[in-house]
Design a protein around this motif. Structure first.
Motif, short mmCIF file in Angstrom:
data_model
loop_
_atom_site.label_atom_id
_atom_site.label_comp_id
_atom_site.label_asym_id
_atom_site.label_seq_id
_atom_site.Cartn_x
_atom_site.Cartn_y
_atom_site.Cartn_z
N HIS A 133 0.45 0.68 -17.59
CA HIS A 133 -0.34 0.48 -18.81
C HIS A 133 -0.29 -1.00 -19.19
O HIS A 133 0.54 -1.41 -19.98
CB HIS A 133 0.22 1.34 -19.94
N PRO A 134 -1.17 -1.83 -18.63
CA PRO A 134 -1.09 -3.28 -18.86
C PRO A 134 -1.34 -3.68 -20.31
O PRO A 134 -1.06 -4.81 -20.69
CB PRO A 134 -2.19 -3.84 -17.94
N GLY A 135 -1.86 -2.77 -21.14
CA GLY A 135 -2.06 -3.09 -22.55
C GLY A 135 -0.77 -3.19 -23.33
O GLY A 135 -0.76 -3.66 -24.46
N ILE A 136 0.34 -2.72 -22.75
CA ILE A 136 1.65 -2.78 -23.40
C ILE A 136 2.54 -3.69 -22.56
O ILE A 136 2.87 -3.37 -21.42
CB ILE A 136 2.26 -1.38 -23.54
N SER A 137 2.95 -4.81 -23.13
CA SER A 137 3.76 -5.78 -22.39
C SER A 137 5.20 -5.29 -22.27
O SER A 137 5.63 -4.37 -22.97
CB SER A 137 3.72 -7.14 -23.09
N ASP A 138 5.95 -5.94 -21.38
CA ASP A 138 7.33 -5.53 -21.12
C ASP A 138 8.19 -5.55 -22.37
O ASP A 138 9.04 -4.68 -22.56
CB ASP A 138 7.96 -6.44 -20.05
N ASP A 139 7.98 -6.55 -23.24
CA ASP A 139 8.86 -6.66 -24.41
C ASP A 139 8.52 -5.66 -25.51
O ASP A 139 9.19 -5.62 -26.55
CB ASP A 139 8.85 -8.09 -24.96
N ARG A 140 7.49 -4.83 -25.30
CA ARG A 140 7.17 -3.78 -26.28
C ARG A 140 7.72 -2.42 -25.85
O ARG A 140 7.55 -1.44 -26.57
CB ARG A 140 5.67 -3.71 -26.50
N ALA A 141 8.36 -2.35 -24.70
CA ALA A 141 8.99 -1.11 -24.26
C ALA A 141 10.38 -1.04 -24.87
O ALA A 141 11.18 -1.95 -24.73
CB ALA A 141 9.06 -1.05 -22.74
N SER A 142 10.67 0.05 -25.56
CA SER A 142 11.94 0.19 -26.28
C SER A 142 13.06 0.62 -25.35
O SER A 142 13.00 1.70 -24.75
CB SER A 142 11.78 1.21 -27.41
N PHE A 143 14.08 -0.21 -25.24
CA PHE A 143 15.23 0.15 -24.41
C PHE A 143 15.95 1.37 -24.99
O PHE A 143 16.44 2.22 -24.24
CB PHE A 143 16.19 -1.03 -24.30
N THR A 144 16.02 1.46 -26.29
CA THR A 144 16.69 2.60 -26.92
C THR A 144 16.00 3.91 -26.57
O THR A 144 16.65 4.92 -26.25
CB THR A 144 16.74 2.42 -28.45
N ILE A 145 14.66 3.93 -26.61
CA ILE A 145 13.92 5.14 -26.26
C ILE A 145 14.16 5.49 -24.80
O ILE A 145 14.37 6.67 -24.45
CB ILE A 145 12.41 4.94 -26.54
N ALA A 146 14.16 4.49 -23.92
CA ALA A 146 14.41 4.76 -22.49
C ALA A 146 15.80 5.35 -22.29
O ALA A 146 15.98 6.32 -21.54
CB ALA A 146 14.25 3.47 -21.69
N LEU A 147 16.79 4.79 -22.98
CA LEU A 147 18.16 5.28 -22.84
C LEU A 147 18.30 6.71 -23.35
O LEU A 147 18.88 7.57 -22.67
CB LEU A 147 19.11 4.35 -23.61
N LEU A 148 17.76 7.00 -24.52
CA LEU A 148 17.89 8.34 -25.10
C LEU A 148 17.14 9.38 -24.27
O LEU A 148 17.62 10.50 -24.08
CB LEU A 148 17.38 8.34 -26.54
N THR A 149 15.96 9.00 -23.77
CA THR A 149 15.20 9.94 -22.94
C THR A 149 15.91 10.20 -21.62
O THR A 149 15.95 11.33 -21.13
CB THR A 149 13.78 9.40 -22.69
N ALA A 150 16.49 9.16 -21.04
CA ALA A 150 17.24 9.33 -19.79
C ALA A 150 18.44 10.24 -20.00
O ALA A 150 18.75 11.08 -19.15
CB ALA A 150 17.69 7.97 -19.26
N ARG A 151 19.12 10.11 -21.13
CA ARG A 151 20.24 11.01 -21.43
C ARG A 151 19.76 12.47 -21.50
O ARG A 151 20.41 13.38 -20.97
CB ARG A 151 20.87 10.62 -22.76
N ASP A 152 18.61 12.68 -22.16
CA ASP A 152 18.08 14.04 -22.26
C ASP A 152 17.79 14.63 -20.89
O ASP A 152 18.06 15.81 -20.64
CB ASP A 152 16.79 14.04 -23.10
N GLN A 153 17.25 13.80 -19.99
CA GLN A 153 16.91 14.30 -18.66
C GLN A 153 18.16 14.65 -17.86
O GLN A 153 18.14 15.56 -17.03
CB GLN A 153 16.07 13.26 -17.90
N VAL A 154 19.25 13.93 -18.09
CA VAL A 154 20.52 14.28 -17.44
C VAL A 154 21.02 15.62 -17.97
O VAL A 154 21.43 16.51 -17.21
CB VAL A 154 21.58 13.18 -17.68
N ILE A 155 21.00 15.80 -19.28
CA ILE A 155 21.50 17.03 -19.88
C ILE A 155 20.70 18.24 -19.41
O ILE A 155 21.27 19.31 -19.15
CB ILE A 155 21.46 16.91 -21.42
N HIS A 156 19.39 18.07 -19.26
CA HIS A 156 18.54 19.18 -18.83
C HIS A 156 18.42 19.27 -17.31
O HIS A 156 17.74 20.18 -16.80
CB HIS A 156 17.14 19.05 -19.43
N ALA A 157 19.06 18.36 -16.58
CA ALA A 157 18.95 18.30 -15.12
C ALA A 157 17.48 18.32 -14.71
O ALA A 157 17.07 19.04 -13.80
CB ALA A 157 19.70 19.46 -14.47
#
Length: 464
Positions: free
Chosen positions: A366-390
């Motif tokens: 999605h080139p309309g959203i630059s790298d610095d607009r991606a939230s590291f916190t959201i990525a971290l929390l979502t990754a944790r959820d995916q581990v918990i749910h396998a």
């Protein structure tokens, strides 16, 4: 683009993918990292174990591959002990099995050792495909930080206390130095060791990652003749701040006000700039910057543009904030032995790197959203959820270029970055009492003016 528009575009571009939980078989089932397993697949972990001779000689209840994923998952759940990390790895499995004892997990971590985690990091280190360039150059930064480790006898012997006017105090400290890619904030190379060794001593160990086509940003600590020579020898360019009174011979003045010189046998260009920051429309702060660079062409690389580019060096400070505050939450590391510290740091950095690679993949789609607009916190929390749910461990038959992490990032991007100034403050106070009085902790909206100083202006500014 507004958040609502981003959601609408995302919904039109990507259909929802429904998948079932699929894992490895038998005793290997707990070995996963949720959706991030697709970036660190079983084959990659097995290769790292084989190359470092860490594959188990007989099949155990805790195979080496599973232990590696346990260590990586511990980087996502930094506030938990290893048994609780294990509980999250198996919580989404149909048959979670029995919970290993703390002793069994500790023995398994020692058996695997440091080498497979370092090998994994080395495999993943580097810029993502399509990383943005500045005038054709990959913009990188180098800097150091410290990480606290438990106050055990072994760690004290290896790392020691930070010395001060009252003797050694606080936790033992590890000094970590990294070269990072600005923008995507991915790691190119790292090194770490005892705090008593300085950043400039560690730095040469990282220069192997530098290549022609890169420009390295660094602060005044790295404006050392031998380091400048070593960086130039790699073919990479540099932009380094130096002391304003640094004695450098003026060879020729260029059209944009910068001037040529030489340092350690390397031809350089010197830029003196007066930077005025206006805070909230009223308060003003003036700063004098002197930069040295091997980008010698003033037409292709104007002096003012290089001063603006140098500000990207602060990207590495954001990385250290994400590691130490967002992931670790200000906690010390777990390991009570130097070998365990090395293992834990490589696992933490590998997990950080793979999160950043997942984020870069999402913003690339999605080139309309630059790298610095991606939230590291959201990525971290979502990754944790995916581990918990396998969830998302193995790729589905329907290719999903984003996955849940990518969709979460694009559905809720950060707002456009505003120009603000935040005062430098102590991150971890030694005392709860404000010995230095009231500190202004306001984040001010700011506007910045950059003036490249001519030789006459510089002489006038330096005269008493």
């Amino acid at each position: 683009m507004s958040r609502q528009s981003a959601r609408s575009v995302l919904a039109c571009a990507i259909s929802t993918v429904t998948s079932t939980t699929r894992t490895a078989a038998g005793v290997f089932a707990p070995g996963h990292l949720g959706e991030l397993t697709q970036l660190i697949p079983f084959e990659m972990v097995d290769e790292a174990l084989a190359e470092t001779g860490a594959v188990e000689r007989r099949l155990r209840d805790l195979p080496s591959r599973v232990v590696v994923y346990l260590l990586l998952a511990a980087g996502l759940f930094a506030g938990l002990g290893y048994r609780q990390v294990w509980a999250r790895l198996v919580s989404g499995l149909a048959d979670p099995g029995s919970l290993p004892s703390s002793s069994a997990l500790a023995q398994a971590r020692r058996r695997v050792g440091v080498a497979p985690l370092k090998a994994l990091f080395d495999l993943l280190a580097g810029p993502p495909a399509g990383a943005l360039r500045w005038r054709g150059l990959l913009v990188c930064a180098i800097d150091g930080t410290t990480m606290s480790v438990p106050d055990s006898p072994a760690n004290l012997t290896r790392y020691g206390h930070q010395s001060g006017s009252h003797g050694g105090s606080g936790y033992p400290l590890v000094r970590l130095l990294a070269v990072v890619v600005c923008g995507t904030r991915t790691l190119l190379a790292v090194t770490f060791g005892p705090f008593k060794t300085g950043e400039t001593s560690y730095a040469p160990a990282l220069f192997g990652c530098l290549r022609r086509g890169m420009v390295l940003l660094a602060d005044r600590n790295f404006a050392v003749k031998d380091l400048v020579t070593a960086i130039a020898d790699t073919g990479a360019d540099l932009v380094i701040r130096c002391k304003n009174n640094r004695a450098l011979p003026r060879l020729a003045t260029l059209t944009d006000g910068s001037w040529t010189s030489v340092l350690g046998g390397v031809p350089i260009r010197v830029i003196d700039a007066h930077i005025t920051v206006t805070l909230s429309g009223t308060h003003r702060r003036a700063i004098h910057y002197r930069l040295i660079t091997t980008l010698l062409d003033p037409h292709r690389y104007p002096a003012r543009d290089l001063v603006v580019l140098y500000h990207q060096r602060w990207e590495i400070e954001t990385i250290y904030l994400e590691l130490k505050a967002t992931i670790l939450g200000g906690r010390v590391l777990r390991a009570r032995t130097p070998a365990g510290v090395d293992q834990e740091i490589y696992a933490l950095l590998t997990t950080y790197q793979v999160l950043r690679l997942a984020m870069a993949e999402a913003t690339a789609i999605h080139p309309g959203i630059s790298d610095d607009r991606a939230s590291f916190t959201i990525a971290l929390l979502t990754a944790r959820d995916q581990v918990i749910h396998a969830a998302g461990i193995l790729a589905d038959t329907t290719i999903d270029l984003l996955g849940r992490i990518g969709r979460a990032l694009l559905e809720d991007p950060l707002p456009q970055r505003r120009e603000r100034i935040s005062p430098r403050i102590v991150k971890r106070a030694i005392s709860k009492h404000r010995a230095k009085g009231q500190v202004d902790r306001t984040n001010h909206r700011a506007s910045t003016t950059i003036d490249v100083l001519t030789e006459h202006q510089l002489t006038a500014a330096q005269s008493p």
